[in-house]
Motif scaffolding. Structure first.
Motif, PDB file in Angstrom:
ATOM      1  N   LEU A  68     -76.670 -25.313 -43.615  1.00  0.00           N
ATOM      2  CA  LEU A  68     -77.505 -25.707 -44.758  1.00  0.00           C
ATOM      3  C   LEU A  68     -78.075 -24.466 -45.457  1.00  0.00           C
ATOM      4  O   LEU A  68     -78.080 -24.383 -46.690  1.00  0.00           O
ATOM      5  N   TYR A  69     -78.544 -23.511 -44.650  1.00  0.00           N
ATOM      6  CA  TYR A  69     -79.095 -22.270 -45.204  1.00  0.00           C
ATOM      7  C   TYR A  69     -78.029 -21.537 -46.014  1.00  0.00           C
ATOM      8  O   TYR A  69     -78.264 -21.101 -47.148  1.00  0.00           O
ATOM      9  N   LEU A  70     -76.831 -21.414 -45.436  1.00  0.00           N
ATOM     10  CA  LEU A  70     -75.751 -20.696 -46.117  1.00  0.00           C
ATOM     11  C   LEU A  70     -75.314 -21.429 -47.383  1.00  0.00           C
ATOM     12  O   LEU A  70     -74.984 -20.785 -48.394  1.00  0.00           O
ATOM     13  N   ALA A  71     -75.311 -22.760 -47.354  1.00  0.00           N
ATOM     14  CA  ALA A  71     -74.945 -23.527 -48.550  1.00  0.00           C
ATOM     15  C   ALA A  71     -75.929 -23.225 -49.683  1.00  0.00           C
ATOM     16  O   ALA A  71     -75.525 -23.001 -50.839  1.00  0.00           O
ATOM     17  N   LEU A  72     -77.218 -23.190 -49.372  1.00  0.00           N
ATOM     18  CA  LEU A  72     -78.233 -22.878 -50.389  1.00  0.00           C
ATOM     19  C   LEU A  72     -78.048 -21.460 -50.919  1.00  0.00           C
ATOM     20  O   LEU A  72     -78.121 -21.209 -52.123  1.00  0.00           O
ATOM     21  N   LYS A  73     -77.789 -20.508 -49.989  1.00  0.00           N
ATOM     22  CA  LYS A  73     -77.636 -19.106 -50.400  1.00  0.00           C
ATOM     23  C   LYS A  73     -76.343 -18.898 -51.197  1.00  0.00           C
ATOM     24  O   LYS A  73     -76.314 -18.077 -52.116  1.00  0.00           O
ATOM     25  N   ALA A  74     -75.290 -19.638 -50.860  1.00  0.00           N
ATOM     26  CA  ALA A  74     -74.034 -19.531 -51.628  1.00  0.00           C
ATOM     27  C   ALA A  74     -74.277 -19.979 -53.071  1.00  0.00           C
ATOM     28  O   ALA A  74     -73.632 -19.483 -53.996  1.00  0.00           O
ATOM     29  N   LEU A  75     -75.207 -20.915 -53.253  1.00  0.00           N
ATOM     30  CA  LEU A  75     -75.563 -21.383 -54.599  1.00  0.00           C
ATOM     31  C   LEU A  75     -76.614 -20.467 -55.245  1.00  0.00           C
ATOM     32  O   LEU A  75     -77.107 -20.749 -56.336  1.00  0.00           O
ATOM     33  N   ASP A  76     -76.974 -19.388 -54.527  1.00  0.00           N
ATOM     34  CA  ASP A  76     -77.942 -18.412 -55.016  1.00  0.00           C
ATOM     35  C   ASP A  76     -79.316 -19.041 -55.240  1.00  0.00           C
ATOM     36  O   ASP A  76     -80.003 -18.747 -56.223  1.00  0.00           O
ATOM     37  N   ILE A  77     -79.700 -19.911 -54.353  1.00  0.00           N
ATOM     38  CA  ILE A  77     -80.995 -20.592 -54.444  1.00  0.00           C
ATOM     39  C   ILE A  77     -82.023 -19.835 -53.608  1.00  0.00           C
ATOM     40  O   ILE A  77     -81.735 -19.432 -52.479  1.00  0.00           O
TER      41      ILE A  77
END
Ligand SMILES: *Cc1c(COP(=O)(O)O)cnc(C)c1O
Length: 369
Positions: A68-77
């Motif tokens: 979940l953390y990586l998904a958010l960071k991949a979206l640059d959030i």
């Protein structure tokens, strides 16, 4: 002596029992070859997983939380951004948003399917909303397609938290493959449980996939060259080899979960509140929930009959003490009502149909007493 058998909420060892010899052989191979990360089993798991979901790419990670953390960071959030999610989930869902530095915004759930809906999300959208994390709670599909219709024109991403919903579908599409990104957990009790921690991030977007791959290796761009702030979020090779074994045997377990869920619905519908599938949904129950007025009395009575029950989740996020400061004065009536009435009864692949009949009959008898 009471010889009555006990019905547990989970049966983690039962799923592994037929796989022990194959698991030993795989572990031995890995120990001999010394490839403990990013080896051939990890690659095979990623490819098999993507194929089983009919999604473009899958990236194995260390847990659902890191996924979940990586998904958010991949979206640059990050700081300054808002992410809308549900108040009724495992704590990891909201922790991932906070760890990413974004502001979590809670929307209420639907009283029937227990997930977010376009109606509850819409009023929470602001100029700062960058993503929604949609939880398919207990393996029951939330209306992801309808939510994509709401979000896509506004450029807001949908992350499906499918940690509890591997194998569930809606309109023939696997959960986790409908949104921008989908995240899974292989924590031992999940539908596809590993021998420890593990997770998977899936997407059909090539660029997001390559960002996930890099961010889980400390932002590695090329060998020993780092281009972004990442974490150590990859999956161990032994874990991948063992999860792959479970994936190969998944069909029979999935059928059992479906059969037991159907049986419970037949016996309990109209008599107690149930979590209800939406149109086109093919749930794969991770936990089977009922709603009760006198939850504690019934829990105790079922325990006396050897039936273990669970309460997931006793508190919505805005009532969890360390999270309360993030949600001052929040009122989410449906989530609050669910948290105080929900009870889970045993449903796992180690059960026979007779066990489900026994548990449902005991529940009905207890309600009448
Ligand atoms: C289990 C779970 C997670 C976290 O997964 P871990 O592998 O335990 O980190 C996140 N969201 C939901 C809904 C979960 O059930």
């Amino acid at each position: 002596m009471n010889a009555q058998k006990t019905l547990t909420l989970f049966d983690v060892q039962g799923s592994w029992r037929p796989l022990v010899n194959k698991a030993k052989a795989r572990i031995e191979t890995i120990l001999q070859e010394g490839r403990f990360v990013l080896g051939p089993f990890t690659q095979e798991l990623e490819e098999g997983f993507a194929r089983s979901l009919d999604v473009g790419h899958a990236s194995a990670v260390s847990s659902g939380t890191s996924g979940l953390y990586l998904a958010l960071k991949a979206l640059d959030i990050g700081p300054g951004d808002e992410v809308i999610t549900t108040p009724m989930s495992f704590i990891a869902t909201v922790h991932a948003i906070l760890l990413a530095g974004a502001r979590p915004v809670l929307a209420d759930i639907d009283p029937k399917h227990f997930g977010l809906s376009p109606e509850t999300i819409a009023p929470k959208i602001t100029q700062r909303t960058r993503a929604v994390i949609l939880v398919h709670l207990f393996g029951n599909p939330a209306p992801a397609e309808e939510i994509v219709e709401l979000l896509a024109p506004k450029g807001i991403a949908l992350i499906e938290d499918a940690c509890q919903a591997f194998g569930a579908k809606r309109n023939g599409k696997s959960l986790g493959s409908i949104g921008t990104l989908g995240v899974f957990s292989f924590y031992p009790t999940k539908n596809l449980g590993g021998a420890g921690d593990g997770g998977m991030v899936v997407t059909s977007d090539e660029i997001l996939h390559s960002r996930i791959r890099s961010l889980k290796l400390h932002g590695e761009a090329a060998e020993r060259s780092f281009g972004a702030l990442g974490i150590n979020g990859r999956m161990d090779e032994i874990q991948a080899a063992l999860i792959l074994l479970r994936l190969e045997e998944f069909e029979s377990e999935a059928k059992k979960r479906v059969t037991l869920g159907r049986l419970y619905r037949e016996m309990l519908e109209g008599l107690v509140g149930l979590q209800t599938p939406i149109e086109g949904a093919e749930p794969l129950w991770h936990l089977f929930s009922v709603r009760l007025q006198e939850r504690e009395r019934i829990r105790d009575a079922l325990a006396l009959r050897g039936i273990q029950t669970g309460v997931y989740y006793p508190l919505p996020f805005h009532k969890v003490p360390h999270l309360m400061p993030y949600f001052p004065d929040e009122r989410l009536e449906t989530a609050e009502a669910l948290a105080s009435s929900v009870l889970q009864i045993p449903l796992h692949p180690g059960m026979e149909e007779a066990d489900a009949v026994f548990a449902a009959s005991a529940l009905l008898a207890t309600l009448r007493s």
